[in-house]
Design a protein around this motif. Sequence first.
Motif, PDB file in Angstrom:
ATOM      1  N   GLU A 161       0.887  -1.304  -0.011  1.00  0.00           N
ATOM      2  CA  GLU A 161      -0.076  -0.001   0.139  1.00  0.00           C
ATOM      3  C   GLU A 161       0.822   1.191  -0.120  1.00  0.00           C
ATOM      4  O   GLU A 161       1.969   1.325   0.889  1.00  0.00           O
ATOM      5  N   LEU A 162       0.562   2.181  -0.744  1.00  0.00           N
ATOM      6  CA  LEU A 162       1.208   3.388  -0.711  1.00  0.00           C
ATOM      7  C   LEU A 162       0.308   4.711  -0.593  1.00  0.00           C
ATOM      8  O   LEU A 162      -0.692   4.688  -1.385  1.00  0.00           O
ATOM      9  N   GLU A 163       0.310   5.208   0.662  1.00  0.00           N
ATOM     10  CA  GLU A 163      -0.437   6.171   1.266  1.00  0.00           C
ATOM     11  C   GLU A 163       0.230   7.453   1.310  1.00  0.00           C
ATOM     12  O   GLU A 163       1.248   7.628   1.651  1.00  0.00           O
ATOM     13  N   LEU A 164      -0.684   8.617   0.464  1.00  0.00           N
ATOM     14  CA  LEU A 164      -0.010  10.035   0.401  1.00  0.00           C
ATOM     15  C   LEU A 164      -0.457  10.499   1.919  1.00  0.00           C
ATOM     16  O   LEU A 164      -1.668  10.642   2.407  1.00  0.00           O
ATOM     17  N   LYS A 165       0.624  10.868   2.556  1.00  0.00           N
ATOM     18  CA  LYS A 165       0.891  11.689   3.977  1.00  0.00           C
ATOM     19  C   LYS A 165       0.653  13.103   3.834  1.00  0.00           C
ATOM     20  O   LYS A 165       0.106  13.804   4.568  1.00  0.00           O
ATOM     21  N   SER A 166       1.325  13.556   2.661  1.00  0.00           N
ATOM     22  CA  SER A 166       1.288  15.050   2.333  1.00  0.00           C
ATOM     23  C   SER A 166       1.873  15.184   1.046  1.00  0.00           C
ATOM     24  O   SER A 166       2.533  14.371   0.554  1.00  0.00           O
ATOM     25  N   GLY A 167       1.292  16.461   0.365  1.00  0.00           N
ATOM     26  CA  GLY A 167       1.818  16.754  -0.941  1.00  0.00           C
ATOM     27  C   GLY A 167       0.821  16.447  -2.049  1.00  0.00           C
ATOM     28  O   GLY A 167      -0.326  16.266  -2.097  1.00  0.00           O
ATOM     29  N   GLN A 168       1.415  15.965  -3.246  1.00  0.00           N
ATOM     30  CA  GLN A 168       0.696  15.788  -4.327  1.00  0.00           C
ATOM     31  C   GLN A 168       0.173  14.335  -4.674  1.00  0.00           C
ATOM     32  O   GLN A 168       1.211  13.400  -4.653  1.00  0.00           O
ATOM     33  N   THR A 169      -0.960  14.069  -5.126  1.00  0.00           N
ATOM     34  CA  THR A 169      -1.521  12.598  -5.595  1.00  0.00           C
ATOM     35  C   THR A 169      -0.553  12.056  -6.616  1.00  0.00           C
ATOM     36  O   THR A 169      -0.070  11.043  -6.632  1.00  0.00           O
ATOM     37  N   ASP A 170      -0.012  12.993  -7.676  1.00  0.00           N
ATOM     38  CA  ASP A 170       0.843  12.552  -8.619  1.00  0.00           C
ATOM     39  C   ASP A 170       2.159  11.806  -8.114  1.00  0.00           C
ATOM     40  O   ASP A 170       2.519  10.915  -8.957  1.00  0.00           O
ATOM     41  N   ALA A 171       2.455  12.207  -6.814  1.00  0.00           N
ATOM     42  CA  ALA A 171       3.744  11.424  -6.555  1.00  0.00           C
ATOM     43  C   ALA A 171       3.394   9.949  -6.084  1.00  0.00           C
ATOM     44  O   ALA A 171       4.331   9.061  -6.234  1.00  0.00           O
ATOM     45  N   LEU A 172       2.081   9.714  -5.763  1.00  0.00           N
ATOM     46  CA  LEU A 172       1.876   8.258  -5.522  1.00  0.00           C
ATOM     47  C   LEU A 172       2.201   7.291  -6.795  1.00  0.00           C
ATOM     48  O   LEU A 172       2.693   6.393  -6.983  1.00  0.00           O
ATOM     49  N   PHE A 173       1.800   8.034  -8.094  1.00  0.00           N
ATOM     50  CA  PHE A 173       1.823   7.315  -9.366  1.00  0.00           C
ATOM     51  C   PHE A 173       3.262   7.186  -9.671  1.00  0.00           C
ATOM     52  O   PHE A 173       3.672   6.498 -10.230  1.00  0.00           O
ATOM     53  N   THR A 174       3.888   8.422  -9.456  1.00  0.00           N
ATOM     54  CA  THR A 174       5.644   8.379  -9.633  1.00  0.00           C
ATOM     55  C   THR A 174       6.294   7.180  -8.913  1.00  0.00           C
ATOM     56  O   THR A 174       6.917   6.440  -9.702  1.00  0.00           O
ATOM     57  N   LEU A 175       6.116   7.018  -7.646  1.00  0.00           N
ATOM     58  CA  LEU A 175       6.558   5.891  -6.849  1.00  0.00           C
ATOM     59  C   LEU A 175       6.011   4.589  -7.352  1.00  0.00           C
ATOM     60  O   LEU A 175       6.935   3.587  -7.334  1.00  0.00           O
ATOM     61  N   ALA A 176       4.759   4.545  -7.644  1.00  0.00           N
ATOM     62  CA  ALA A 176       4.204   3.141  -7.998  1.00  0.00           C
ATOM     63  C   ALA A 176       4.925   2.662  -9.320  1.00  0.00           C
ATOM     64  O   ALA A 176       5.235   1.568  -9.470  1.00  0.00           O
ATOM     65  N   ARG A 177       5.222   3.684 -10.242  1.00  0.00           N
ATOM     66  CA  ARG A 177       5.748   3.339 -11.442  1.00  0.00           C
ATOM     67  C   ARG A 177       7.260   2.858 -11.202  1.00  0.00           C
ATOM     68  O   ARG A 177       7.571   2.015 -11.991  1.00  0.00           O
ATOM     69  N   GLU A 178       7.820   3.493 -10.372  1.00  0.00           N
ATOM     70  CA  GLU A 178       9.318   2.746 -10.116  1.00  0.00           C
ATOM     71  C   GLU A 178       9.163   1.424  -9.441  1.00  0.00           C
ATOM     72  O   GLU A 178       9.808   0.561  -9.848  1.00  0.00           O
ATOM     73  N   LEU A 179       8.166   1.324  -8.547  1.00  0.00           N
ATOM     74  CA  LEU A 179       8.118  -0.091  -7.844  1.00  0.00           C
ATOM     75  C   LEU A 179       7.811  -1.239  -8.922  1.00  0.00           C
ATOM     76  O   LEU A 179       8.163  -2.406  -8.925  1.00  0.00           O
ATOM     77  N   CYS A 180       6.748  -0.900  -9.940  1.00  0.00           N
ATOM     78  CA  CYS A 180       6.373  -1.754 -10.950  1.00  0.00           C
ATOM     79  C   CYS A 180       7.166  -1.977 -12.143  1.00  0.00           C
ATOM     80  O   CYS A 180       6.896  -2.641 -12.981  1.00  0.00           O
ATOM     81  N   ALA A 181       8.433  -1.564 -12.056  1.00  0.00           N
ATOM     82  CA  ALA A 181       9.340  -1.431 -13.218  1.00  0.00           C
ATOM     83  C   ALA A 181       9.875  -2.922 -13.732  1.00  0.00           C
ATOM     84  O   ALA A 181      10.024  -3.016 -14.816  1.00  0.00           O
ATOM     85  N   GLU A 182       9.697  -3.892 -12.806  1.00  0.00           N
ATOM     86  CA  GLU A 182      10.028  -5.284 -12.868  1.00  0.00           C
ATOM     87  C   GLU A 182       8.669  -6.175 -12.893  1.00  0.00           C
ATOM     88  O   GLU A 182       9.061  -7.189 -13.043  1.00  0.00           O
TER      89      GLU A 182
END
Length: 504
Positions: A161-182
Amino acid sequence: METEIELKFFVSPEFSNQLLRVIAEAKILQQSSRILGNTYFDTPDQILRQHDIGLRIRRFDDVFVQTLKTAGRVVAGLHQRPEYNAETNGTDPDLFLHPADAWPESVNVALVQQQLNPLFSTDFERQQWLIAMPDGSQIEVAFDQGEVSTNGKTDSICEVELELKSGQTDALFTLARELCAEGGMRLGNLSKAARGYRLAAGYDGDEVKALPFVAVNGQESIETVFVNTLEHALAHWHYHEQIYVECQDQEALHQISQALALIRQALVVFGGLIPRRASALLRQELHWLEGELDWLEEAASITHLLAEKGQVLKKLNMRKSLQKQLQIRFAALPEKDDILRLLTSARYCGLLLDLSRWILSRGWQPFLDDKARIKLAGSIKPFADGVLSRSWDELLDVFPSQRVLNRIDYFDQQPRLLRNLMSGTCFAELYDEDKRAAFRMPWLDLLRGIEDLRQLESVRTLVEQYDDDDRKQLEKWLSRKEESLIHAMDQTRQMGVELIPYWP
């Protein structure tokens, strides 16, 4: 109250190695590991579930926290739900710890309080990291392993689970993209609570459903309907992805194809206002996925031909030989494991993430000028009338009553007919139900007729393998089947072109 915004993924236990590699390269603000025990409550008639409300008491480090989650929004794994938390002294829930305005007016809180019972529990180990993103956002990453349990039944938990604690929702997708790269990740639309309810009810899974009409009313703007159409298709897609993962029902894949067709048609229908370059990368990836599923039509055809021990072929001398050849063809098509790998691949996950991000961030807005923005804010009804009229003119142009059509002609126009019907799916709820149904019926019948005609193609490709007598018999059989279908389709087409449109 807080609004919980998070992305959920189903993963395998081995995914932890991949997760740790990505996290090792990030800026970690906090790190922890906890054993969490959660008990979920509801009334015997599940009044909370009926209102899409979740109530749990979580235990960790001798601290008890009661959490109330109310109805929210889910777009392909992104969960947005209002959440209320309150510390409690024990394991018995107290609904009055939460503010009165957290509850829907139709819920009698005092009555629900009297009827609450524990329904199921979730117990898992949570590894947790608070990550600082380059844009200043902070994201909590959690890796949960454990189980859901009730009445002696269990279901395993292995989620990220990736939960946004502060900042922009777009950051969730950026990190998720890095995690799913493989690869190895699948967006999750079932929460732990939803899985618990299913387990408690002895519910094995959901049923395959035909693509419903988009919910729309005449007071909405064009842009609102565009967004609703995309979310509607995405929900249908994700719902059937879960069904396929659970029971490998090939019809669920067909419904994913239907959802893809609706998304593609929405991009065309609204394309006069939203420039194609705004969705260029998405359309490219949607086209890729359609290609990955283009074998489904042949699979359905072969399944039909082999059904009931090949009864469709029973009058043919070479029936057993044909059955064997068709079985060989079927065996060469993608298998269940191939599809499951596709559904956890980096490219597939990336497409869903990019589509969700595009919808939530209104990714087309930077490509619009002021004129287009004004038009998108306009009323949907005149726009829908215009779309359906143009689509109808195109259909009359390719299916005129006086034109003689052969099987190739019908095959060539199948995509156009499907697009026309998908346009109707976008706007159907704006019009009279009876008139709409009567108008669409012959065209839906015609589409089914083309699909039936295509089922013969799996046999047609085998004709040249047979000697003269067998080949002649097979050609004659195909000709009779084809003539019968086309005759019926021609009559249906004639009925269709004579109907009066249901829109003004």
